[in-house]
Write a protein that holds these residues in place. Structure first.
Motif, short mmCIF file in Angstrom:
data_model
loop_
_atom_site.label_atom_id
_atom_site.label_comp_id
_atom_site.label_asym_id
_atom_site.label_seq_id
_atom_site.Cartn_x
_atom_site.Cartn_y
_atom_site.Cartn_z
N VAL A 1 64.32 50.71 39.78
CA VAL A 1 64.30 51.47 41.03
C VAL A 1 65.38 50.91 41.94
N HIS A 2 65.85 51.76 42.83
CA HIS A 2 66.87 51.35 43.79
C HIS A 2 66.45 51.85 45.17
N PRO A 3 65.52 51.14 45.81
CA PRO A 3 65.10 51.56 47.15
C PRO A 3 66.22 51.34 48.16
N ARG A 4 66.32 52.25 49.12
CA ARG A 4 67.32 52.13 50.18
C ARG A 4 66.64 52.19 51.54
N PRO A 5 67.27 51.62 52.56
CA PRO A 5 66.63 51.60 53.88
C PRO A 5 66.34 52.98 54.45
N GLN B 1 55.03 44.24 28.55
CA GLN B 1 56.24 43.53 28.14
C GLN B 1 57.49 44.11 28.79
N ALA B 2 57.44 45.37 29.16
CA ALA B 2 58.60 46.01 29.81
C ALA B 2 58.87 45.36 31.16
N GLU B 3 60.14 45.29 31.51
CA GLU B 3 60.54 44.60 32.73
C GLU B 3 60.70 45.57 33.91
N PHE B 4 60.52 45.02 35.10
CA PHE B 4 60.76 45.74 36.34
C PHE B 4 62.07 45.22 36.92
N ASN B 5 62.99 46.15 37.21
CA ASN B 5 64.29 45.81 37.78
C ASN B 5 64.42 46.50 39.12
N ILE B 6 64.57 45.73 40.18
CA ILE B 6 64.76 46.29 41.52
C ILE B 6 66.21 46.08 41.93
N GLU B 7 66.89 47.19 42.21
CA GLU B 7 68.27 47.14 42.67
C GLU B 7 68.32 47.34 44.18
N ALA C 1 71.35 44.60 53.58
CA ALA C 1 70.79 45.66 54.42
C ALA C 1 69.55 45.14 55.15
N PRO C 2 69.52 45.22 56.47
CA PRO C 2 68.37 44.68 57.21
C PRO C 2 67.14 45.56 57.07
N ALA C 3 66.00 44.96 57.40
CA ALA C 3 64.75 45.73 57.43
C ALA C 3 64.89 46.85 58.45
N ARG C 4 64.25 47.99 58.10
CA ARG C 4 64.33 49.15 58.98
C ARG C 4 63.08 50.01 58.77
N GLY C 5 62.30 50.19 59.79
CA GLY C 5 61.11 51.02 59.66
C GLY C 5 60.20 50.51 58.56
N ALA C 6 59.89 51.38 57.60
CA ALA C 6 59.00 51.01 56.50
C ALA C 6 59.70 50.16 55.44
N LEU D 1 65.39 44.03 50.94
CA LEU D 1 65.32 43.85 49.48
C LEU D 1 64.59 42.58 49.09
N LEU D 2 64.91 41.48 49.73
CA LEU D 2 64.28 40.22 49.33
C LEU D 2 62.78 40.23 49.63
N ALA D 3 62.40 40.86 50.73
CA ALA D 3 60.97 40.95 51.05
C ALA D 3 60.24 41.79 50.01
N LEU D 4 60.87 42.88 49.56
CA LEU D 4 60.25 43.69 48.51
C LEU D 4 60.13 42.91 47.21
N CYS D 5 61.16 42.16 46.88
CA CYS D 5 61.11 41.35 45.66
C CYS D 5 60.04 40.27 45.76
#
Length: 252
Positions: free
Chosen positions: A42-46, A67-73, A78-83, A87-91
């Motif tokens: 997944v690639h979440p954006r602000p 066994q499948a991996e989760f990859n967060i892009e 990018a700073p926190a914004r609203g919801a 990125l690091l907080a989500l990770c």
């Protein structure tokens, strides 16, 4: 063998266009996993244009124990914004197997270039350390012709992800030898300094085979846009047949 990680962002785009819960990102990921893919990306954006923080949390639960991996892009700057908590907080919440750092901004329709580590390396290094302390493998999105490939190892990341957009565009134009050679050389340079090699962007069923035959030892390909688009056609006839069967059962 190269791992296929399916990017489910486009499922979220379709869902968000209607403002409801369908199609389900979780269900799409589940189907991909049951079909044998080795990971979900997944690639979440602000700006929350597709994958949202709640999707990240839900997918983390779905993947737990598999066994499948989760990859967060995403863009670590990018700073926190609203919801969007950043990125690091989500990770920190989701604890993905891999975090792929990408220098994208709101103004980009999609990621279209890799990092310039001469400019951003010093800022990235502590963020890479923080992600690795969470247990994440860290990759950096890099242009195939970047002079900074070796620097990725210097700042502590584990892999590069080769930006394959230029190769894909050249392949579609029928003149991809130079772009493919650039990708192969980038992979060689990365492996020479102990880095793993991922690849992604605009890869599809037509261009993936030639890519993997020349760019050796690719650990993972992340594919979303083309794969989801191809799935519309491959699954459409079966879905129409299923609806017709429902109609017939009502009218019999």
């Amino acid at each position: 063998m190269t791992v296929l990680s399916v990017n489910v962002n486009k499922i979220a785009v379709l869902r968000n266009s209607r403002g409801d819960d369908l199609p389900s990102v979780d269900e799409a990921a589940r189907v991909c996993l049951e079909a044998g893919c080795g990971g979900i990306t997944v690639h979440p954006r602000p700006d929350l244009r597709h994958i949202r923080p709640d999707d990240v949390r839900s997918l983390a639960r779905l993947l737990q124990g598999r066994q499948a991996e989760f990859n967060i892009e995403g863009n670590p700057f990018a700073p926190a914004r609203g919801a969007y908590p950043g990125l690091l907080a989500l990770c920190a919440e989701a604890r993905p197997a891999q975090a792929t750092l990408v220098p994208d901004g709101d103004g980009q329709i999609t990621s279209d270039h890799g990092f310039d580590l001469r400019r951003d390396g010093e800022r990235l290094a502590p963020l890479v350390r923080e992600l690795k302390a969470m247990g994440c493998r860290v990759g950096l999105f890099m242009d195939a012709d970047s002079p900074d490939i070796e620097r990725v190892a210097d700042i502590g990341a584990d892999r590069i992800e080769i930006y394959t957009g230029p190769y894909a565009h050249a392949f579609a134009a029928g003149d991809h030898a130079q772009a493919l050679d650039a990708c192969a050389k980038a992979a060689e340079r990365a492996r020479a300094v102990g880095l793993g090699v991922n690849a992604g962007h605009d890869l599809n069923q037509a261009n993936l085979g030639p890519f993997l035959r020349q760019v050796r030892a690719v650990a993972e390909v992340s594919i979303g846009h083309a794969l989801i688009g191809e799935a519309i056609y491959a699954g459409l006839a079966a879905t129409v047949a299923a609806y017709l069967a429902v109609i017939r059962s009502v009218n019999d």
